[in-house]
Every structure is written in C-alpha cells, then in structure tokens.
Design a protein around this motif. Structure first.
Motif, short mmCIF file in Angstrom:
data_model
loop_
_atom_site.label_atom_id
_atom_site.label_comp_id
_atom_site.label_asym_id
_atom_site.label_seq_id
_atom_site.Cartn_x
_atom_site.Cartn_y
_atom_site.Cartn_z
N PHE A 2 2.86 12.86 9.13
CA PHE A 2 4.10 12.39 9.10
C PHE A 2 5.20 13.05 8.52
O PHE A 2 6.20 13.54 8.99
N ALA A 41 1.34 8.69 16.42
CA ALA A 41 1.05 7.28 16.61
C ALA A 41 -0.24 7.32 16.99
O ALA A 41 -1.10 6.18 16.69
N LEU A 100 4.90 3.55 18.42
CA LEU A 100 4.66 3.80 17.02
C LEU A 100 4.11 2.47 16.24
O LEU A 100 2.79 2.33 15.82
N MET A 154 0.95 1.12 18.72
CA MET A 154 -0.27 1.50 18.47
C MET A 154 -1.23 1.35 17.42
O MET A 154 -2.57 1.33 17.31
N SER A 155 -0.37 1.04 16.02
CA SER A 155 -1.19 0.81 14.97
C SER A 155 -1.70 -0.71 15.03
O SER A 155 -2.07 -1.27 13.85
N LEU A 174 6.55 -8.21 2.42
CA LEU A 174 7.31 -8.21 1.48
C LEU A 174 6.99 -9.05 0.32
O LEU A 174 6.26 -10.24 0.47
N LEU A 175 7.47 -8.58 -0.86
CA LEU A 175 6.75 -9.03 -2.16
C LEU A 175 7.37 -10.53 -2.27
O LEU A 175 6.65 -11.29 -2.92
N ASP A 229 0.35 -4.51 8.43
CA ASP A 229 0.23 -3.11 7.89
C ASP A 229 1.90 -2.60 7.68
O ASP A 229 2.33 -2.45 8.82
N LEU A 235 2.66 0.37 6.65
CA LEU A 235 2.98 1.71 6.71
C LEU A 235 3.75 2.14 8.31
O LEU A 235 4.57 3.18 8.20
N PRO A 236 3.38 1.42 9.44
CA PRO A 236 3.92 1.90 10.59
C PRO A 236 5.31 1.63 10.36
O PRO A 236 6.23 2.30 11.01
N LEU A 257 7.10 4.07 8.76
CA LEU A 257 7.17 5.44 9.49
C LEU A 257 8.25 5.09 10.46
O LEU A 257 9.25 6.09 10.63
#
Lengths: 494, 112, 144
Positions: free
Chosen positions: A130, A178, B43, B46-47, B56-57, B66, B68-69, B72
C-alpha cells in the motif's frame, strides 16, 4: 535497522518543502537544488556500495516490527535504481537550469521536481504494497504538476489524458491491493510472498497478479496501454520530458519486476512466459513501428521508450537469471541513454527552434560535437557494439533462444534493426543534409547545454567497455531478486 | 451485507465508467471522483465487514473491527482529494485556454 | 454591467461569530485526533472551510489583509514540521518517525496524554489548510 535507508526519501522531501518557502528567489533555488542533487548522487552511490557489501538494509519505520509496520528495504535492485534516479535527475536538473524559463522556475518547478524524486525513491525502497501505492501517487501528482507546468494549450490538452489514464490505473491499483489484502490478510510484500506461497498461486491469485500487471503496465506504457505516452511527453520542456522519459515508465517496470519476482513467481508458464512475453512482443513491435512512422525528434524518442520498455519486460518474461540480468542491464543502459537523447532533442530545439525533423538539417556542420555525441548515443540505443545497448540486449535475446522462445527473440532482433533505422533517420535528417537553420541560429552557443549530457554519453561508453563487471553486477542483482527468500529473510528475520 | 455492498460497488463502477466515456471534461472528473468512492468502498468491503466496535481506544467493546482497511481508506481518500482538486484546477485552466470543455474538440490534429 | 455592492451586513456579522465556533471545533478535532476521531487532516479541512466562509462573507482584499502570510508558505512549513518530528527520533537513534507519549499532570486539566505525534499532526494540519486554500484561491482569484 538503519536510518540510512530513509535518507533518499526525506532529503528531497525537506529540500522540496524548503524550496516552496523560497519559491520567489530563483537564484537561491538553483543553488540549493544543485547541491542537493549532487549530494543525493553521493549518498546513493554510498548506499549501493553498502548494500553490495553487507547485504540488504531494512528499516522498520516508526519502530513497528515487520509484518505490522511499514518497512523500507534497500536491496541491490532498489539501490541500483536509486543510483540511476540520482544520475538522471542531476543531469536533468542542470539542463533545466539553462532551459527552463524563470517564470516557470518561480511557479514551483523545483519543489515539484524534488517531490517527484521523493515519490520515485520511495517506490523503489518501500516493502509495503500500500505504501507503494502512496509513493506512486506522490510521484504521479508531482508529474501531473510538472507535465502541465507552464500551461500551454498543447500541454493542457494532452496532459488531461495522461492524468485521467493514471487516475484510472491508480483506482485499479487500490482494487488490486484490496483483493490481495482480502486473500492474504497482510500488506507487507515479504509477508504476502510467504502467504501466497502457502496458498499456491491459482485462480484468484492469478487474477490479482494480472490486475497488478495491468496497473503497472499502464504506468509503464506497455501494449495496449501506451497511447498516452508519445503525445503527453511531447508537450513539456526538454528537461522535464527527459526526466519523464528516463525515469517514470521505469518505475512501473520496476514495480512489475518486483511484484513478479517476489510475489507471483509460482506460475511462470502462465504469467511470465505466457502473458508477459506476449505483451512484451506487441509492445516492442508497435512501439518501434510508431517510431518509424514519425517525423518528430521528441515523438520518435517517445515511441522508442515504448518499444524498449518491451525489452525489459521481455527479459522478465523469459525468467531465467540470464534474462533478468539482461533486463536489469538494459534498464541501466536505457535510462541513461534515453535521458541523454531527450536532452539532445532539447539542445537541437534550442538551436533550430523546432523538433520537426523535416525542418532541420545540416547541424553537423555548425555543431559537430553535438552531432557526434548524438551519434554515439543513437547507435548505443540501437544496440551496436561496443556500446552498452549491444551488451544489454545480447543476454536477453540469448536467454530467449536458450529457453526456446524463438518468436519473441526474433521479434527483438527485428525491432533492434528498426530502432537503428529510425535513429539513423533522426541523424540523417537533423544533422546531415542541407543546412536549414539560419546562420544566426547556427551561432547559438550550446557548450553549457552539453555539460549535463556529456557525462551521460560517457556513461554509455563506459557501460559498453566495462560490460563484464557491470554484467556481473546485474547477474548478482538478478540472482538476488530471483530468490525471494533473501528478501523475505531480510525483512521478517526468520 | 457484503453482497449488498458488492452490488453497490458494481453500480458505482458502471456509472463512473459511463461518465469516464462521456465528452465533457467535468463529467470525466466526476467519473474519477465516483470511481475513487467505489474503490474505497471496495477496500472496506473486501477486508470483511466485521461487526465489532470501532477501533478507538476511547470505546470499550468486546471485539474491534480491523482498523487497517480504514486507515488505508483514509489515506486513499486524502490522495483522491488531492488528485480531484488538481484535476478541477486543471480543467478550469483548460477551459480558459481552449474555451471549450468538449473533449471531442480537444482532440488536436496530428501535425501541430 | 456593474454589479451592485450587495448588502450583506447580516452575513458578515453572523459569520464573524460562526467562524469562531468553527475554529474552536476544528481545534478540538485537531487535539482529539490521537485516540479518537479527528486529527490534523480533518481539523485542517474544517479550518480551511472557516477561512473560506470569511472569504465569502467579506471580499478578497479584506481577508488577504487580515491573513498576512501566504498559504503556500504554510504548506512548506507544515511539511517541514511533519518531517522534523520524524527526524527527531532519528537523532535519538530510533527508526524514522518513532513516536513517544507520556502522561503529564497539569493544573486545571488534570492528567493529560501528550504525544510527539501531535507535532506531526500540526504539520499535517498546516499542509491541509495551506493546500486547500491554495487550490480554492487559485480558481477564485482568476475570476475578475
């Protein structure tokens, strides 16, 4: 861990930011950017030497361990590309000092130039798929700005197509990332490689591989996605065109080589020997046919980029250490010679005021040095010994015959012939024949313009004469990238 | 949910391709804007659209999705923001120089 | 045809107040960004929108006089701040962009978490404000 790896990215970044602040002082800008370019050259030579000696250098940015954070990996291929980037960018920058008008300089020419270098260097170094996209976008955004820089009618019209095709390709890039993320669940390229090896490369992963190929092919100007290149590279001034011609498409090719040697290397009969070789053949033939049919200095060179990108991809497609070494050698040769040729186009344009070959002639009488230097680069490009072009095409074609890929090797030989023909067309139209420029134009001093070009021409001679050590080096590079476990071990440290 | 999202993404993609193929510059830019939205949704989808708490903390949840997506997508949004802004300025300049936004008229002739 | 000067007293007066709220909220978003939604990007965009509202309510000249620095310089400064936070960790021997955080006790606020990422976010904030305003003004200034 070594912070050295980040320097080729952050030095141009800092300089670019500083130059934004001093945008109106163009003298200061030239001084700063000139010193930076030379400094980058020294740095990348050092980095290449260090990696050659001690093996890969890996930096885990932000101190996040490997599969989670972003890693920067300097292996031999990456450092070689970094070195080439700084050679080319230095030459183009010094050429730009003399050719780019001060209006353009004030309009953030140098900041964009350095941000382009940031993107390119980042794309070479990153070990995260990425992050590769992000650096591609940094590079592309700067290239959009540079390609319309000055904003002439022609530039605005043609650049729009360049921008749109790249926006579309970038969208596909995200799609590919993706899909890859949904299949493998990771973004670290070494980690992806491991996971793909576990999953076996079938079905879905082949589709993803081809999608990545399409994305990078449209950035690297492969058949059938090359149509944007000749027209858009015609518009900007010679220094920018040279930088783009020498550098940008090769970033796409680098990404193809990286992805298809590190991640999708399990099915070479389908991906490499099937699709990539076929595409390479079409790219070479159609590119060179385009060049033969043109009568414009810059356009011929642009079409040649396409056909020569085909050679590099062909080397990858044959997929033996010899062929990949040839491809690496060819990239080195091509980047240097192509930049030199584009700068020659700029120099002749300075003299005659045109790039149309039919309006040029007899330059050899008034500017013999220019003519003979051009002659050397031209036959080097066409692949005449003892220059670098011959020694880089030779292993690719040899490997092709060894592997039984007779059709593509035959095509490569034929394309070499046509390349020679079209380069000689430039030489005979522009330099021989009746003098068509006025005697006042003939007095145009070009000594200073030749200064950045001479080292590039010298390099192509050296690359030819010292073919043995350089080929050994390319062979080392190719053996390293053909064995993904070296890369994976250096990143994941298992 | 994933199926519904896939259908939506498909519709967005087809509309954006239609816009890409139209003749007006501004429509092409809208197409690029729309395709970036489609890509961002893809994106996320798909994840896997897990239904945990937002990562969130400040929030207490049993499971988190997740993150990460989303990171991204945020990056991709910023990039497409920059590209779209650039495209708009460029289209505006093109319109000023050429006095048209019709791509058919912006083709240019072969010998110039 | 010469346009009449519009009578926009209401707009100007209300915008003076409203922009204050937008500024405050964008600042809150900027500070909240480490562990909660927010951050330099979104805060910067909101600040840019506040400035834009001012440009709409008043005319170009007034605001340009009120904001005495160029937005492009702001981009440069923002980039430098962002990269400087990365380099700071390099100077202490950590990898590039390593961030640190700790809890501090302040009078009035109580325990507050302070991070070096805040400075990075400040850089992002400046870049976003600068870039957004540059792009918008590039189109707006043309139209005479």
């Amino acid at each position: 861990m070594s912070n050295l790896v980040i320097l080729p990215i952050i030095i141009p970044f800092i300089i670019g930011a500083v130059l934004i602040i001093f945008a109106k002082h163009h003298r200061l800008q030239r001084v700063i950017s000139g010193f930076t370019a030379v400094g980058m050259l020294i740095l990348t030579i050092y980095l290449a030497f260090l990696v050659y000696q001690d093996g890969n250098i890996v930096l885990e940015a932000s101190n996040w361990p490997a599969p989670f954070g972003i890693v920067l990996v300097a292996d031999m291929l990456a450092t070689l590309m970094l070195l080439l980037t700084s050679i080319i960018s230095t030459a183009c920058l010094f050429f730009a000092f003399q050719t780019v008008s001060s209006d353009r300089e004030k309009f953030y020419f140098y900041p964009f130039f350095f941000f382009l270098i940031v993107g390119v260097n980042g794309a070479f170094l990153t070990g995260d798929i990425f992050n590769l996209f992000v650096f591609f976008e940094v590079m592309l955004l700067s290239s959009y700005a540079l390609i319309v820089h000055g904003g002439t009618k022609y530039q605005l019209r043609e650049s729009f197509k360049y921008v749109i095709i790249n926006v579309f390709a970038s969208a596909l890039f995200v799609v590919a990332v993706a899909w890859l993320y949904s299949v493998t669940g990771t973004l670290n390229m070494a980690h992806i490689s491991q996971r793909v090896a576990e999953l076996e490369q079938t079905g879905v992963i082949n589709v993803i591989a081809i999608l990545f190929f399409i994305v990078f092919a449209s950035k690297g100007a492969l058949f059938p996605l090359y149509f944007w290149l000749p027209r858009s590279y015609y518009g900007p001034p010679a220094a920018i065109a040279a930088l783009f011609g020498g550098l940008l498409t090769k970033v796409g090719i680098y990404a193809i080589i990286r992805v298809f040697t590190l991640i999708f290397y399990h099915e070479p009969t389908f991906t490499h020997k099937g699709i990539i070789v076929t595409i390479a053949g079409f790219t070479m033939v159609l590119g060179v046919l385009g060049a033969v049919s043109q009568f414009d200095f810059k356009r011929i060179l642009s079409y040649h980029i396409i056909s020569q990108v085909g050679y590099m991809v062909m080397g990858l497609g044959i997929f033996t250490p010899l062929a990949v070494a040839g491809a690496v050698y060819y990239i080195v040769h091509h980047m240097i010679v192509k930049t030199a040729l584009f700068l020659f186009a700029g120099a002749t344009e300075r003299i005659t005021g045109t790039t149309d070959l039919r309006k040029m002639g007899g330059l050899i009488k008034t500017h013999p040095v220019l003519a003979w230097l051009f002659f050397i680069s031209a036959i080097s490009l066409a692949g005449i010994p003892p220059f670098s072009g011959f020694f880089s095409k030779f292993p690719i074609i040899l490997a092709g015959f060894q592997e039984g890929q007779h059709v593509i090797s035959g095509i490569a030989l034929l394309v070499g012939l046509l390349t020679l023909f079209s380069m000689m067309k430039i030489f005979s139209y522009a330099f021989w024949g009746k003098q068509k420029h006025t005697s006042e134009q003939a007095k145009t001093p070009i000594g200073k313009l030749l200064l950045p070009i001479v080292p590039l021409v010298a390099l192509t001679i050296i690359l030819g004469i010292a073919a043995e050590p350089i080929f050994q080096y390319s062979l080392l590079v190719s053996e390293q990238i053909m064995d993904p476990s070296i890369y994976i071990e250096s990143v994941l440290k298992e | 949910m994933e199926v519904l999202m896939s259908v939506v993404i498909g519709i967005i993609f087809s509309v954006s391709i239609y816009l890409f193929l139209s003749k007006s510059i501004i429509r092409v830019i809208l197409g690029s804007l729309l395709i970036s939205h489609g890509v961002h949704l893809l994106l996320i989808t798909m994840s896997g659209l897990q239904r945990g708490g937002p990562p969130l903390l400040g929030l207490e949840a049993e499971a988190y999705t997740d993150p990460l997506p989303q990171a991204l997508v945020l990056t991709a949004i910023v990039i497409s923001f920059g590209v779209t802004a650039f495209l708009l300025v460029m289209a505006y300049r093109t319109f000023k120089e050429h006095k048209t936004d019709n791509l058919e008229e912006l083709r240019g002739s072969a010998d110039e | 045809m010469k346009l009449q000067k519009p009578n926009d007293v209401m707009l100007q007066v209300s915008m003076r107040v409203i922009t204050l709220f937008i500024f405050a909220f964008s600042f809150y978003l900027f500070l909240a960004g480490h562990n909660n939604p927010g951050g330099g990007f979104i805060g910067g965009l909101m600040t840019a929108s506040a400035i834009l509202v001012l440009y709409l309510a008043f005319d170009m000249k007034t605001i340009t006089k009120a904001i005495p620095f160029s937005f492009t310089t702001m981009i440069g400064v923002g980039l430098l701040i962002a990269v400087a936070t990365g380099i700071m960790s390099m100077l202490f021997g950590y990898p590039f962009l390593t961030h640190f955080f700790d809890y501090f006790l302040f009078p009035l606020f109580g325990e507050v978490e302070l991070t070096t990422a805040l400075f990075f976010d400040l850089g992002v904030y400046l870049v976003v404000v600068g870039a957004a305003m540059t792009i918008i003004l590039a189109i707006a200034e043309d139209d005479k």
